[in-house]
Design an enzyme around this catalytic site. Sequence first.
Site, short mmCIF file in Angstrom:
data_model
loop_
_atom_site.label_atom_id
_atom_site.label_comp_id
_atom_site.label_asym_id
_atom_site.label_seq_id
_atom_site.Cartn_x
_atom_site.Cartn_y
_atom_site.Cartn_z
N GLU A 1 0.66 -1.11 -0.11
CA GLU A 1 0.31 -0.17 0.17
C GLU A 1 0.86 0.76 0.38
OE1 GLU A 1 -2.24 -0.29 3.07
OE2 GLU A 1 -3.14 -1.92 3.01
N CYS A 33 -1.62 1.88 7.92
CA CYS A 33 -1.15 1.00 7.02
C CYS A 33 -1.61 0.32 7.01
CB CYS A 33 -0.28 1.42 6.94
SG CYS A 33 0.61 0.53 8.45
#
Length: 349
Positions: free
Chosen positions: A93, A339
């Site tokens: 990501e 995250c």
Amino acid sequence: MENLIDIKSLFPEEIKEILVREGIEGYRAGQIFSWLYKGADSFEEMTNLSKELRARLGALFYIEKMRGAERLSSRLDETKKYLFTLSDGEYVESVLLSYKHGYSVCLSTQVGCKMGCAFCASTKAGFSRHLKPSEILNQMDWITRDRKKEDPDFRISHVVLMGIGEPLDNYENVIRFLRLVNRKEGFGIGFRNVSLSTCGLVDRIYDLAKEDMPITLSISLHASNDATRSALMPVNRKYPLPQLMQAAKDYTKITGRRISFEYTLIAGVNDSAQNAKELAMLMKGWLNHVNLIPVNPTRETDFRPGSKKNLQEWIRILEKEGVRATLRRTLGADISAACGQLRREKLAE
Ligand code: SF4
């Protein structure tokens, strides 16, 4: 592909050395390097090189590519989150954040993380592998190309290594990425516009201090005493607070750079007035800055942020001791911005 060299992880001088060894004009290295940073995904796109040379390059090198990406856009602010599929099908990501000073990207450095921090979604789905420098660069590359479709002048000005992974656990590749991203012929990001976040790998902090790279080092602290920190962050059992604080102080002495400490406030876990006083004692009297972050609630944990009043009390205690602290804004709260959350959701599908 196994015998081919990952060209996007190389410096122009290294490309040149290989070309010269193969009897190819060395000056071509500069042309190839600039094509790579213009987003060329194949040697065929490098139209100022002869067909024959392009074929020879294809027999020596490969260009690392992403398989694809999904993008989530926040409705609350300009934050965009990307879930990338790497060439081997793994997911990482990145986040694009918009600030007054420009656009900042938060990048991943590993597929998953070994560090096991209790509040972090990135570690829950396990660790698969390190990212190559080219794969870290590709996250920036993709975001730049994506945004340029709407804004031809779009440019990333700041890089933060705080996505999935512990950057200092992938040391060689991360240092190479940082030197590549700094090259004027590439993205040209000044070291002063780069932040690297670590959970506290003390030996590597000393290595980093010797790199002569004026980046901002950010340490994820998240606790004010060893008992709480060891419970939240297993790395603390290897490198307890006295060792970590000594390394941080030595880092500022060697580099002259201020260290930034991240402290995620979790209600009832690390956010008492006593914790604030302990933190003030750790920070008092040397070059540092504390970022306070209310915990981002995730499905994976029961951790919840405390009250606004408690936050104000924290800032008051720290300021009273002369410690510089700011409250970090939470951006992109509606798009799984912590995250590792998207990767975890994808793997669960
Ligand atoms: S906070 Fe950072 S070091 Fe800790 S598990 Fe998550 S990604 Fe790894």
